[in-house]
Motif scaffolding. Structure first.
Motif, short mmCIF file in Angstrom:
data_model
loop_
_atom_site.label_atom_id
_atom_site.label_comp_id
_atom_site.label_asym_id
_atom_site.label_seq_id
_atom_site.Cartn_x
_atom_site.Cartn_y
_atom_site.Cartn_z
N UNK A 19 44.57 42.39 43.54
CA UNK A 19 43.48 41.71 44.45
C UNK A 19 42.33 43.03 44.83
N UNK A 20 42.97 44.13 44.90
CA UNK A 20 41.93 45.24 45.25
C UNK A 20 41.16 45.60 44.10
N UNK A 30 37.05 48.04 33.27
CA UNK A 30 36.85 48.23 34.63
C UNK A 30 38.11 48.04 35.56
N UNK A 31 38.56 46.76 35.39
CA UNK A 31 39.77 46.27 36.13
C UNK A 31 41.03 47.33 36.19
N UNK A 32 41.26 47.73 35.00
CA UNK A 32 42.14 48.81 34.57
C UNK A 32 41.94 50.24 35.13
N UNK A 57 47.32 33.75 42.69
CA UNK A 57 46.29 34.52 42.17
C UNK A 57 46.92 35.05 40.86
N UNK A 58 46.14 35.25 39.74
CA UNK A 58 46.55 35.89 38.60
C UNK A 58 46.58 37.31 38.55
N UNK A 59 47.67 37.56 37.77
CA UNK A 59 47.78 39.07 37.68
C UNK A 59 46.52 39.56 36.52
N UNK A 60 45.87 40.48 36.77
CA UNK A 60 44.92 40.91 35.80
C UNK A 60 45.47 41.47 34.62
N UNK A 78 46.05 47.65 31.63
CA UNK A 78 46.51 48.38 30.93
C UNK A 78 47.95 48.59 30.96
N UNK A 79 48.95 48.40 29.99
CA UNK A 79 50.34 48.17 30.38
C UNK A 79 50.71 49.62 30.91
N UNK A 80 50.26 50.78 30.58
CA UNK A 80 50.67 52.11 31.13
C UNK A 80 50.26 52.35 32.53
N UNK A 81 48.92 51.86 32.87
CA UNK A 81 48.61 51.85 34.21
C UNK A 81 49.12 50.83 34.95
N UNK A 82 49.56 49.57 34.56
CA UNK A 82 50.41 48.59 35.24
C UNK A 82 51.78 49.05 35.59
N UNK A 83 52.37 49.96 34.75
CA UNK A 83 53.62 50.47 35.15
C UNK A 83 53.51 51.37 36.14
#
Length: 320
Positions: free
Chosen positions: A158-159, A210-212, A282-285, A288-293
């Motif tokens: 969301x942020x 940009x989102x990552x 809300x959908x998860x954006x 990037x996989x590494x950033x998400x972890x």
């Protein structure tokens, strides 16, 4: 990429106008008016109420408690400001307050100290988001009553969505400048240790979208809560935005107990309780996989810390 202080007043104003136009297009003009509190009726009525409080119960200058609202931009801090601004006891110094801020960054510490010392309110709420990495130093400023800090964090998706909608790729550009060493003295690069800088480089901001980039910036800034040892301080409260919108009354009671502040329903009258981001669909954006972890790991750590504080605050309120 130059620092804001190196940009001419005309260029800076033009950039803000473009940002507001983009925000109005993506979120609507009503959201813009609410976000920046552009409604003159609301602002005048608040100012009148503050003046009445000072006449009736004004405090001696020098006795106000500073309260620093920190964390990361687009984390829901304006919602808290609006609520606390409804209380006559609180004087608000938001980021657009030219007395203590210049282009959203704090003026020198003596300016801030003098403004707080002049106040005739019981509390002075200051929102130095760009100086969140200095909150431990702000709490130690000499000549002031011992203060408190509220660190607000929000769901990373969301942020990031809100950040990119309003500021475009600003977070990503800052990360690239940190990685290549061109960040200079800008606030985004302050008090980052060698491990954090190496982590940013390892994720190669040049290839991120940009989102990552906004998510990685979320990780870097919110990690400071633990790196600065704020989780071990009794004068810092960790606040979860999603908890605030889900249970506004309960969360404002908790905040008031922390500040030793009288609770009143008007503090959250502007917040319509709603479900968390997951329940709302809300959908998860596609971060990037590494950033998400990294972000998932920090989210768990923040949530655990916020839950621990909630438990202790509830015990304190019950025992009182």
């Amino acid at each position: 990429m130059t620092a804001d202080d190196e940009v001419s007043a005309l260029a800076y104003t033009a950039r803000r106008v473009r940002r507001h136009l983009r925000w109005a297009r993506t979120e609507g003009i009503g959201r813009l008016i609410e976000e920046d509190r552009l409604n003159p009726i609301d602002r005048i009525s608040t100012a009148v109420a503050k003046r009445r409080w000072r006449r009736r119960a004004g405090r001696t200058p020098g006795s106000a408690m500073p309260v620093y609202l920190v964390g990361l931009q687009r984390s829901g801090t304006n919602m808290l400001v609006r609520g606390l601004d409804a209380a006559g006891e609180v004087e608000v110094r938001n980021e657009n307050d030219a007395t203590v801020f210049h282009r959203f960054q704090l003026r020198p510490d003596p300016v801030l100290t003098a403004a707080i010392q002049r106040s005739r309110h019981a509390y002075v709420l200051v929102k130095p988001l760009c100086e969140s990495h200095r909150v431990d130093e702000l709490l130690a400023l000499p000549g002031l009553k011992p203060g408190r800090a509220l660190w607000v964090y929000r769901d990373v998706d969301d942020r990031a969505r809100s950040e990119v909608a309003k500021f475009g790729d600003a977070n990503l550009r800052a990360l690239r400048a940190i990685a290549d060493g061109s960040i200079g003295r800008r606030w985004q690069g302050q008090r980052l240790d060698a491990d954090t800088i190496e982590l940013i480089r390892a994720h190669d901001p040049q290839r991120l979208d940009p989102h990552s980039g906004a998510a990685l910036f979320w990780y870097v800034r919110n990690s400071l809560f633990f790196q600065l040892g704020l989780d071990r301080r009794a004068d810092v409260l960790l606040c979860r935005y999603d908890g605030l919108v889900a249970e506004p009354a309960a969360q404002l009671r908790r905040l008031c107990a922390f500040l030793d502040f009288p609770y009143h329903p008007r503090l959250h009258a502007h917040i319509a309780p709603r479900a968390s981001h997951d329940a709302a669909g809300h959908r998860r954006l596609p971060i990037d996989r590494g950033v998400r972890a990294r972000c998932d790991e920090l989210t768990d750590r923040l949530d655990r810390a916020a839950a621990d504080v909630r438990s202790e605050t509830t015990k304190a309120v019950d025992s009182g």
